[in-house]
Design a protein around this motif. Structure first.
Motif, mmCIF file in Angstrom:
data_model
loop_
_atom_site.group_PDB
_atom_site.id
_atom_site.type_symbol
_atom_site.label_atom_id
_atom_site.label_comp_id
_atom_site.label_asym_id
_atom_site.label_seq_id
_atom_site.Cartn_x
_atom_site.Cartn_y
_atom_site.Cartn_z
ATOM 1 N N ALA A 24 -133.910 56.279 -40.855
ATOM 2 C CA ALA A 24 -133.681 57.394 -39.941
ATOM 3 C C ALA A 24 -134.780 58.442 -40.131
ATOM 4 O O ALA A 24 -135.188 58.718 -41.262
ATOM 5 C CB ALA A 24 -132.317 58.016 -40.193
ATOM 6 N N SER A 25 -135.213 59.040 -39.026
ATOM 7 C CA SER A 25 -136.287 60.034 -39.104
ATOM 8 C C SER A 25 -135.791 61.392 -39.562
ATOM 9 O O SER A 25 -136.592 62.291 -39.836
ATOM 10 C CB SER A 25 -136.980 60.178 -37.739
ATOM 11 O OG SER A 25 -136.050 60.635 -36.773
ATOM 12 N N GLY A 26 -134.466 61.560 -39.646
ATOM 13 C CA GLY A 26 -133.897 62.819 -40.095
ATOM 14 C C GLY A 26 -132.488 62.626 -40.607
ATOM 15 O O GLY A 26 -131.996 61.500 -40.706
ATOM 16 N N TYR A 27 -131.841 63.744 -40.895
ATOM 17 C CA TYR A 27 -130.485 63.686 -41.464
ATOM 18 C C TYR A 27 -129.446 63.321 -40.407
ATOM 19 O O TYR A 27 -129.527 63.741 -39.256
ATOM 20 C CB TYR A 27 -130.113 65.048 -42.051
ATOM 21 C CG TYR A 27 -128.661 65.149 -42.449
ATOM 22 C CD1 TYR A 27 -127.736 65.769 -41.605
ATOM 23 C CD2 TYR A 27 -128.209 64.591 -43.629
ATOM 24 C CE1 TYR A 27 -126.395 65.841 -41.941
ATOM 25 C CE2 TYR A 27 -126.861 64.653 -43.972
ATOM 26 C CZ TYR A 27 -125.969 65.277 -43.129
ATOM 27 O OH TYR A 27 -124.638 65.339 -43.460
ATOM 28 N N TYR A 49 -120.622 57.203 -45.129
ATOM 29 C CA TYR A 49 -120.765 58.649 -45.076
ATOM 30 C C TYR A 49 -121.968 59.017 -45.929
ATOM 31 O O TYR A 49 -121.981 58.749 -47.126
ATOM 32 C CB TYR A 49 -119.496 59.315 -45.599
ATOM 33 C CG TYR A 49 -119.595 60.807 -45.777
ATOM 34 C CD1 TYR A 49 -119.318 61.405 -47.003
ATOM 35 C CD2 TYR A 49 -119.989 61.619 -44.709
ATOM 36 C CE1 TYR A 49 -119.417 62.767 -47.167
ATOM 37 C CE2 TYR A 49 -120.083 62.994 -44.870
ATOM 38 C CZ TYR A 49 -119.802 63.565 -46.100
ATOM 39 O OH TYR A 49 -119.906 64.915 -46.259
ATOM 40 N N THR A 50 -122.984 59.620 -45.342
ATOM 41 C CA THR A 50 -124.230 59.846 -46.059
ATOM 42 C C THR A 50 -124.111 60.938 -47.115
ATOM 43 O O THR A 50 -124.948 61.020 -48.008
ATOM 44 C CB THR A 50 -125.365 60.211 -45.089
ATOM 45 O OG1 THR A 50 -125.033 61.435 -44.429
ATOM 46 C CG2 THR A 50 -125.574 59.119 -44.056
ATOM 47 N N GLY A 51 -123.064 61.729 -47.042
ATOM 48 C CA GLY A 51 -122.889 62.792 -48.020
ATOM 49 C C GLY A 51 -122.070 62.391 -49.226
ATOM 50 O O GLY A 51 -121.811 63.226 -50.104
ATOM 51 N N GLY A 52 -121.667 61.141 -49.289
ATOM 52 C CA GLY A 52 -120.850 60.691 -50.414
ATOM 53 C C GLY A 52 -120.909 59.192 -50.560
ATOM 54 O O GLY A 52 -121.954 58.588 -50.304
ATOM 55 N N VAL A 53 -119.772 58.585 -50.952
ATOM 56 C CA VAL A 53 -119.742 57.142 -51.198
ATOM 57 C C VAL A 53 -118.754 56.409 -50.297
ATOM 58 O O VAL A 53 -118.554 55.208 -50.453
ATOM 59 C CB VAL A 53 -119.402 56.853 -52.672
ATOM 60 C CG1 VAL A 53 -120.476 57.411 -53.585
ATOM 61 C CG2 VAL A 53 -118.034 57.446 -53.026
ATOM 62 N N SER A 54 -118.143 57.120 -49.364
ATOM 63 C CA SER A 54 -117.138 56.481 -48.515
ATOM 64 C C SER A 54 -117.772 55.476 -47.573
ATOM 65 O O SER A 54 -118.813 55.747 -46.974
ATOM 66 C CB SER A 54 -116.381 57.535 -47.711
ATOM 67 O OG SER A 54 -115.666 58.395 -48.555
ATOM 68 N N THR A 55 -117.115 54.331 -47.454
ATOM 69 C CA THR A 55 -117.574 53.274 -46.556
ATOM 70 C C THR A 55 -116.387 52.700 -45.795
ATOM 71 O O THR A 55 -115.242 52.777 -46.251
ATOM 72 C CB THR A 55 -118.256 52.135 -47.335
ATOM 73 O OG1 THR A 55 -117.355 51.622 -48.322
ATOM 74 C CG2 THR A 55 -119.533 52.618 -48.009
ATOM 75 N N TRP A 56 -116.691 52.124 -44.660
ATOM 76 C CA TRP A 56 -115.683 51.473 -43.825
ATOM 77 C C TRP A 56 -116.239 50.134 -43.357
ATOM 78 O O TRP A 56 -117.433 50.034 -43.043
ATOM 79 C CB TRP A 56 -115.363 52.325 -42.604
ATOM 80 C CG TRP A 56 -114.688 53.619 -42.912
ATOM 81 C CD1 TRP A 56 -113.352 53.896 -42.823
ATOM 82 C CD2 TRP A 56 -115.320 54.824 -43.332
ATOM 83 N NE1 TRP A 56 -113.124 55.201 -43.177
ATOM 84 C CE2 TRP A 56 -114.319 55.799 -43.498
ATOM 85 C CE3 TRP A 56 -116.651 55.187 -43.599
ATOM 86 C CZ2 TRP A 56 -114.573 57.105 -43.905
ATOM 87 C CZ3 TRP A 56 -116.915 56.483 -44.015
ATOM 88 C CH2 TRP A 56 -115.893 57.426 -44.160
ATOM 89 N N GLN A 69 -126.881 52.998 -49.144
ATOM 90 C CA GLN A 69 -127.907 53.940 -48.707
ATOM 91 C C GLN A 69 -128.755 54.346 -49.887
ATOM 92 O O GLN A 69 -128.343 54.207 -51.045
ATOM 93 C CB GLN A 69 -127.259 55.178 -48.093
ATOM 94 C CG GLN A 69 -126.368 55.958 -49.061
ATOM 95 C CD GLN A 69 -125.711 57.163 -48.405
ATOM 96 O OE1 GLN A 69 -126.230 57.729 -47.443
ATOM 97 N NE2 GLN A 69 -124.545 57.562 -48.919
ATOM 98 N N ASP A 70 -129.955 54.876 -49.591
ATOM 99 C CA ASP A 70 -130.751 55.460 -50.645
ATOM 100 C C ASP A 70 -131.076 56.897 -50.257
ATOM 101 O O ASP A 70 -130.561 57.414 -49.273
ATOM 102 C CB ASP A 70 -132.001 54.622 -50.928
ATOM 103 C CG ASP A 70 -132.962 54.570 -49.749
ATOM 104 O OD1 ASP A 70 -133.777 53.637 -49.704
ATOM 105 O OD2 ASP A 70 -132.909 55.454 -48.864
ATOM 106 N N LYS A 71 -131.941 57.549 -51.007
ATOM 107 C CA LYS A 71 -132.196 58.967 -50.784
ATOM 108 C C LYS A 71 -133.323 59.227 -49.796
ATOM 109 O O LYS A 71 -133.825 60.350 -49.719
ATOM 110 C CB LYS A 71 -132.492 59.641 -52.131
ATOM 111 C CG LYS A 71 -131.292 59.609 -53.074
ATOM 112 C CD LYS A 71 -131.578 60.313 -54.376
ATOM 113 C CE LYS A 71 -130.356 60.288 -55.286
ATOM 114 N NZ LYS A 71 -130.602 60.972 -56.567
#
Length: 119
Positions: A24-27, A49-56, A69-71
């Motif tokens: 992604a080019s941004g947040y 969820y990019t702000g944590g660890v939740s996945t679906w 995801q990575d940083k």
């Protein structure tokens, strides 16, 4: 505006593995993957969820696919034990504005990457 660039699709035999990547080019608050097979509706596969660890995960891929995801604003979809029914165009999505599995809830879409699984 966030641009999404996918990579990693291809052809594999049943039981094989592939890893998709999406930069992604941004947040974006959430990122994930949807897919669409010929003649079928677009469906959600996995979301993170990019702000944590939740996945679906969709029931059809639980235990076989893993989203991570990575940083660097990059999301991955590790796909193991692939089945012919996983054959589809896979789209990266970002920025959720509604229900997790609602196609219309994602603001940004990638161009798609084809995954073909042969029996």
């Amino acid at each position: 505006l966030v641009q999404l660039v996918e990579s990693g699709g291809g052809s594999v035999q049943a039981g094989g593995s592939l890893r998709l990547s999406c930069v992604a080019s941004g947040y974006a608050n959430y990122m994930g993957w949807f897919r669409q097979a010929p003649g079928k509706e677009r469906e959600g596969v996995a979301v993170i969820y990019t702000g944590g660890v939740s996945t679906w995960y969709a029931d059809s891929v639980k235990g076989r696919f893993t989203i991570s995801q990575d940083k660097t604003n990059t999301v991955y979809l590790q796909m193991n034990s692939l089945k012919p029914e996983d054959t589809a165009m896979y789209y990266c999505v970002a920025e959720l504005r509604g229900a997790i599995w609602n196609v219309a809830a994602y603001r940004y879409w990638g161009q798609g990457t084809q995954v073909t699984v042969s029996s």
